[in-house]
Write an enzyme that holds these catalytic residues in place. Sequence first.
Site, PDB file in Angstrom:
ATOM      1  CG  HIS A 328      -7.877   3.973  -4.087  1.00 51.25           C
ATOM      2  ND1 HIS A 328      -7.675   2.799  -4.778  1.00 51.25           N
ATOM      3  CD2 HIS A 328      -8.393   4.847  -4.981  1.00 51.25           C
ATOM      4  CE1 HIS A 328      -8.063   2.967  -6.039  1.00 51.25           C
ATOM      5  NE2 HIS A 328      -8.498   4.195  -6.183  1.00 51.25           N
ATOM      6  N   GLY A 329      -5.323   4.917  -0.119  1.00 49.51           N
ATOM      7  CA  GLY A 329      -5.172   5.685   1.121  1.00 49.51           C
ATOM      8  C   GLY A 329      -5.213   4.862   2.386  1.00 49.51           C
TER       9      GLY A 329
END
Length: 364
Positions: A328-329
């Site tokens: 997700h990052g």
Amino acid sequence: LPQDPMDFEWSYWIEWGRERILWLLAGHLLVSQVSRILVEKYKPWCLMVYGMAACWLLLGIKGFAVILLHATISFAVAQFQLSVLTWLCSLILLSTLHIPAVEETKRKWYDTENEYYLLLFTVSVRCLFCTSFSLEYCWHGPAQKSSHSFLWMLAYVFYYPTFHNGPLMNFDEFSKQMRRQEAFNLKTNLSILIVGIIRIFFWWYLAELMIHFMYIHALYSSASPLEAASYWALGGLALAQVLFFYVKYLVLYGVPALLLQMDGLKPPALPCCVSLMYSFTKMWRSFDVGLHRFLVRYIYVPMGGSQSSLLGTLSSTALTFAFVSYWHGGQSYLWYWGALNWLGVVVENGVKRILSISLIQELI
């Protein structure tokens, strides 16, 4: 009333959808139905060519080249048939999305930030598809290699309905269903399409009402109303936030799910309403079903899962949530989010094991 603009994801995908993506999805539907009628045998390749053309049109030749390069590297590494090497390759490719010099170079390819973000989102989702194909390639014997050719990888990676934002569908499911040839029934397909469109427009309209009347995200973006609110009001805002998130993904996943049905495939189930959920475990199993299947098949079970010792189960679950946070990052708040979800799942399963003891059941 004016729209609450603070939910970036909704505003972003609705803007892209209205401008180009919905039109390209309509084009995919047309190509799919024509190929099912005329050349059912060659449907995967017709859809592959269309997906590659749509990618080229939206992301440009350089964006198309990046995705093709990722697929080629993943396929080349998969030839060694080592799952560890495949995972290492996937994580390295994923990490290139966060190298400042690479980010800056990609930004220069486009006139606007929105175009760059479309490439970023698309490549991050394609990484999961490349990983799924590569691991399936590693796990299958020589007799099944014909169904795991580079051409099939391209058909899977460039399948357009799931191209930019998912939902995720593992390669083994996609391949089996895409190969299955069914009798085409125009009347049945038309009824599925009409009912699906009505449902999606209902969800879309509901999301727009929430955006224009509730201002959930605007309230979250300012500290003063949150500090002044009671705990009950904060609880209500939190519930409103997750309910909007649920309705939003009914639309964002509902559109590609409808196209999957029209192509003769069975899409992952749409998110289950969050008001019906009372556990972390159920939330992960039934909100993003495609992502859950990916995590279980490629991380949780290979690492031992529930069949291993207590420590093995804890580490399998921890690795699963670590990957989700990184994909997700990898920002610090995502690690906290992943850790809290891991803790919730562990506590629930621990309590479940305690309650299964015969002595405790007798006391109850």
